[in-house]
Design an enzyme around this catalytic site. Structure first.
Site, PDB file in Angstrom:
ATOM      1  CE  LYS A 112      -1.600  -1.678   3.722  1.00 44.43           C
ATOM      2  NZ  LYS A 112      -2.305  -1.831   5.024  1.00 44.43           N
TER       3      LYS A 112
ATOM      4  N   GLY B 207      -7.055   4.285  11.241  1.00 45.40           N
ATOM      5  CA  GLY B 207      -7.783   3.048  10.929  1.00 45.40           C
ATOM      6  C   GLY B 207      -7.789   2.661   9.464  1.00 45.40           C
ATOM      7  CB  THR B 208      -6.138   4.107   6.444  1.00 46.95           C
ATOM      8  OG1 THR B 208      -6.551   5.428   6.765  1.00 46.95           O
ATOM      9  CG2 THR B 208      -6.213   3.904   4.950  1.00 46.95           C
TER      10      THR B 208
ATOM     11  CB  CYS C 148      -7.892  -1.705  10.654  1.00 46.27           C
ATOM     12  SG  CYS C 148      -6.511  -1.504  11.782  1.00 46.27           S
TER      13      CYS C 148
HETATM   14  O1  PXL Z   1      -3.699   0.505  12.406  1.00 46.14           O
HETATM   15  C1  PXL Z   1      -2.958  -0.484  13.012  1.00 46.14           C
HETATM   16  C2  PXL Z   1      -3.568  -0.910  14.299  1.00 46.14           C
HETATM   17  C3  PXL Z   1      -4.214  -2.116  14.368  1.00 46.14           C
HETATM   18  N1  PXL Z   1      -4.773  -2.588  15.502  1.00 46.14           N
HETATM   19  C4  PXL Z   1      -4.730  -1.873  16.622  1.00 46.14           C
HETATM   20  C5  PXL Z   1      -4.111  -0.643  16.635  1.00 46.14           C
HETATM   21  C6  PXL Z   1      -3.495  -0.145  15.439  1.00 46.14           C
HETATM   22  C7  PXL Z   1      -2.821   1.144  15.430  1.00 46.14           C
HETATM   23  O2  PXL Z   1      -2.627   1.804  16.380  1.00 46.14           O
HETATM   24  O3  PXL Z   1      -4.090   0.068  17.757  1.00 46.14           O
HETATM   25  C8  PXL Z   1      -5.358  -2.417  17.843  1.00 46.14           C
END
Ligand code: PXL
Length: 272
Positions: A174, A208-209, A211
């Site tokens: 990405k 959150g992009t 995820c």
């Molecule tokens: O974006 C990656 C990520 C995934 N999962 C959790 C996070 C983060 C980024 O901080 O806290 C739980």
């Protein structure tokens, strides 16, 4: 009424934009039934992660094994996993997965809190990655996985090939970390290089992009899309969610998981 079911195996982001919470919002937005098994807990807000607590591997194994024998999902994704031991139990379970697995190799939070140490990385590459339909690293993650420098789009093909050589069936690197007119991602799949391009938005609200993108790819695969189309649709959704990102919190606000496609008749009717 029957519904497609998908599972995320991920960490908790109590601020709601990333991690398991962001994944479940993405699943809901796409009309599938979302399940979530937790691997780690964080204390965080839109400004960054303050601390992290890994869950016990057996407890993680029990969560996954229990839900999938009751509600078999059509696809699964992994996010932040924590320890090598947790990755090992997921890899053992993945041997029996009769559905596609998407790996988002979350190595650290943006502000540097580590979710995967060197042992965990080795375990991911050796034991879990071969079970994945696709692994979706960002540029720093692609560097760590491939052992190569990934600083520009020109570096993507070699890095993707190197990760594929380690045992990945498909690799999506990405390019969202590179500013410019377009955000460009490379999918290396079946020996082909496929580029996906979307408008780049200069916005702070991108929490959150990664995820959300991998959750959307997971939904598309659950719906039976082939991988290239799954990535195309997921990228279009993430681009909408970034374009309409939310000005919440004092740091990087979350993207808008509820973003709708105004060109889609079906969606226009659903929100009327
Ligand atoms: O974006 C990656 C990520 C995934 N999962 C959790 C996070 C983060 C980024 O901080 O806290 C739980």
């Amino acid at each position: 009424m029957k519904k497609l079911a998908v599972l995320t195996i991920a960490g908790s982001d109590p601020s709601g934009g990333a991690g398991l919470q962001g994944d479940l919002k993405t699943f809901e937005r796409h009309g599938v039934f979302g399940m979530g098994a937790l691997t780690l807990l964080t204390v965080q807000d839109t400004r960054g992660v303050q601390s992290v607590k890994f869950l016990d591997p057996e407890f993680v194994r029990a969560q996954i094994a229990t839900v999938i024998q009751d509600i078999p999902p059509q696809a699964v994704k992994t996010g932040a996993l924590g320890s090598a031991e947790v990755i090992d139990v997921i890899a053992e379970l993945a041997k029996g997965f009769a559905f596609p697995l998407v790996i988002d190799p979350v190595i650290a939070s943006t502000n540097g809190v580590v979710f995967m140490d060197d042992d965990a990385k080795r375990m991911l590459v050796k034991k879990l990655m071969p079970h994945a339909a696709v692994i979706m690293p960002n540029m720093p993650e692609a560097e760590l996985l491939s052992g190569r420098s990934v600083k520009s789009h020109d570096d993507f093909p070699e890095a993707a090939r190197a990760i594929a050589d380690l045992g990945a069936k498909a690799v999506l690197i990405k390019g969202g970390h590179l500013e410019g007119e377009y955000s460009r991602d490379l999918l290396f799949w079946q020996g082909r290089e496929l580029w996906f391009s979307s408008e780049y938005f200069d916005t702070r609200h991108t929490h959150g992009t990664g995820c959300t993108y991998s959750a959307a790819v997971t939904v598309e695969l659950a719906k039976g899309q082939e991988l290239a189309k799954a990535v195309e649709n997921a990228k279009a959704y993430v681009t909408r969610a970034i374009r309409t990102g939310l000005d919440l919190g004092q740091g990087h606000g979350p993207l808008n998981h509820g973003a709708i496609d105004r060109n889609s008749q079906e969606e226009a009717q659903r929100i009327r």
